[in-house]
Write a protein that holds these residues in place. Sequence first.
Motif, PDB file in Angstrom:
ATOM      1  N   PRO A 205       0.823  -1.218   0.000  1.00  0.00           N
ATOM      2  CA  PRO A 205       0.000   0.000   0.000  1.00  0.00           C
ATOM      3  C   PRO A 205       0.855   1.266   0.000  1.00  0.00           C
ATOM      4  CG  PRO A 205       0.004  -1.020   2.175  1.00  0.00           C
ATOM      5  CD  PRO A 205       0.672  -1.987   1.251  1.00  0.00           C
ATOM      6  N   GLY A 206       0.372   2.267  -0.735  1.00  0.00           N
ATOM      7  CA  GLY A 206       1.018   3.570  -0.726  1.00  0.00           C
ATOM      8  C   GLY A 206       2.170   3.732  -1.684  1.00  0.00           C
TER       9      GLY A 206
ATOM     10  N   MET B 132      12.077   5.952  -2.195  1.00  0.00           N
ATOM     11  CA  MET B 132      10.814   6.198  -2.893  1.00  0.00           C
ATOM     12  C   MET B 132      10.149   7.472  -2.393  1.00  0.00           C
ATOM     13  SD  MET B 132       9.152   2.430  -3.380  1.00  0.00           S
ATOM     14  CE  MET B 132       9.110   2.128  -1.625  1.00  0.00           C
ATOM     15  N   SER B 133      10.235   7.712  -1.100  1.00  0.00           N
ATOM     16  CA  SER B 133       9.649   8.931  -0.552  1.00  0.00           C
ATOM     17  C   SER B 133      10.377  10.176  -1.056  1.00  0.00           C
ATOM     18  CB  SER B 133       9.695   8.881   0.981  1.00  0.00           C
ATOM     19  OG  SER B 133       9.165  10.058   1.543  1.00  0.00           O
TER      20      SER B 133
ATOM     21  N   ALA C  84       7.866   8.414  -5.296  1.00  0.00           N
ATOM     22  CA  ALA C  84       7.303   7.157  -5.786  1.00  0.00           C
ATOM     23  C   ALA C  84       6.221   6.613  -4.875  1.00  0.00           C
ATOM     24  CB  ALA C  84       8.402   6.112  -5.956  1.00  0.00           C
ATOM     25  N   THR C  85       5.845   7.400  -3.859  1.00  0.00           N
ATOM     26  CA  THR C  85       4.781   6.985  -2.946  1.00  0.00           C
ATOM     27  C   THR C  85       3.552   7.862  -3.173  1.00  0.00           C
ATOM     28  OG1 THR C  85       5.669   8.460  -1.231  1.00  0.00           O
ATOM     29  CG2 THR C  85       6.357   6.150  -1.180  1.00  0.00           C
ATOM     30  N   THR C  86       2.385   7.259  -2.979  1.00  0.00           N
ATOM     31  CA  THR C  86       1.134   7.999  -3.172  1.00  0.00           C
ATOM     32  C   THR C  86       0.718   8.752  -1.928  1.00  0.00           C
ATOM     33  OG1 THR C  86      -0.123   6.015  -2.562  1.00  0.00           O
ATOM     34  CG2 THR C  86       0.326   6.365  -4.906  1.00  0.00           C
ATOM     35  N   VAL C  87       1.264   8.396  -0.794  1.00  0.00           N
ATOM     36  CA  VAL C  87       0.991   9.081   0.472  1.00  0.00           C
ATOM     37  C   VAL C  87       2.321   9.444   1.120  1.00  0.00           C
ATOM     38  CG1 VAL C  87      -1.264   8.058   0.926  1.00  0.00           C
ATOM     39  CG2 VAL C  87       0.798   6.824   1.608  1.00  0.00           C
TER      40      VAL C  87
ATOM     41  N   PRO D 115       2.763   6.271   6.874  1.00  0.00           N
ATOM     42  CA  PRO D 115       2.727   5.524   5.601  1.00  0.00           C
ATOM     43  C   PRO D 115       4.069   4.881   5.255  1.00  0.00           C
ATOM     44  CG  PRO D 115       1.616   7.627   5.362  1.00  0.00           C
ATOM     45  CD  PRO D 115       2.308   7.657   6.686  1.00  0.00           C
ATOM     46  N   LEU D 116       5.168   5.611   5.527  1.00  0.00           N
ATOM     47  CA  LEU D 116       6.497   5.043   5.262  1.00  0.00           C
ATOM     48  C   LEU D 116       6.761   3.844   6.161  1.00  0.00           C
ATOM     49  CD1 LEU D 116       9.194   5.253   3.784  1.00  0.00           C
ATOM     50  CD2 LEU D 116       9.975   6.833   5.562  1.00  0.00           C
TER      51      LEU D 116
END
Length: 424
Positions: A40-41, A135-136, A140-143, A148-149
């Motif tokens: 997720p995320g 990714m953060s 590359a993360t949606t949240v 979330p991380l």
Amino acid sequence: MASLTDGLKGAFKVSELRTKLLFTLAMIFIFRLGVHIPVPGVDVQKFNDLIGQGVMFSFFNVISGDAFKSFSVFAMSIVPYINASIIMNLLTAVIPHLEKLAKEGDEGRKKISQYTRYFTVILALLQAIAMGALMSRYGATTVHGFIPLALIVVTLVAGTTLLMWLGEQITEHGIGNGISLLIFAGIVSRLPSGTKNLYQLLQAGTINILSIVILVVIGALVIAAVIWVNEGQRRIPVQYAKRVVGRRVYGGQTTHLPLKVNQAGVIPVIFASSIMMFPEQIASWFKNSVVANFYIKFFGWHSVGHTIIYALLIIGFTYFYTAVIMNPVDVADNIKKYGGFLPGIRPGRPTAEYIARVMNRITMAGAVFLALIAILPNFVLLATRIPNIYFGGTALLIVVGVALDTMKQIESHLLMRSYQGFIK
């Protein structure tokens, strides 16, 4: 092929072996099911763009069965466990406490296995944190945010831990080596998509039928070579003197000490891949740097510099890992302890020196073979002009090796079943 089919048919006729096989297939099914559960995320498209569309991490994606490219819960695959096992094997040779545990039999090996599990979780946690932070940082993360991380990190670590548990369950209750079979399943699962990709390239006119024929011929030759080297061994004759214990006479027979040409298996290739991947990953984060651009140009993936260093690392790790798992001094001492000797060679130190000399010679052949197999995709690309050949020599080496070992275990179970009537 006929003997393979007959062996599988015979295996399913034996209830105990059939249960083991079905259990193994069930664990592999759970693995393949988890490959399609996304973390997720995560924006998968942005993640693939971030890693260069999988070129740099092709080998990592192959053994994960596309779980890395789709960034599923098994995205890190079983690689942290493999690295932990390799490091523990190396530490066993240099840390007296671990070396003592390794010589204590089953109890000592269980303790080392427990340490390996803990170390796997630590490596998986570090790798998951690095991937999540990367990714953060690049969106590359949606949240966004700490929670979330943390969810991404926990999901990745849990996925690797579950894979480790599945592999151990297969080894204990199924057939074959569980970790190897999970890697085997991940590689084989890419065959349909690889075949579809070849068909699409052929339809688009990017390649011709001659390229596919050359690819099939090269694949068949590589499989034959892998079987030949994997089964190859140097047999050193060992003579045991006669001993009288009470009224019984023991020994007096001649046997042999088998030294495999490829004693280290595919572990040197995996270890060298992990090391070569690390500076490539760092350089990709700093593409505007002069040093990073120089490294990518001269030592990047598929470059001449990368190929040479990669091959040398494989050869070096083959010698190192072979020395770790097989100590000539210990082998010579065991032969001497049980009243054995090599014809024409004195027991003790001369025997150890002779075994070491033979091991060095055959290990060179195995190391060069592993290096050639690992860099084979570069030459296949030149011969066939087929882009993105990820099912290369290393994958074939793993698949053939695991298949041979699994079939040998099935045959040994069938053989024990056949002779059961003689030992009742």
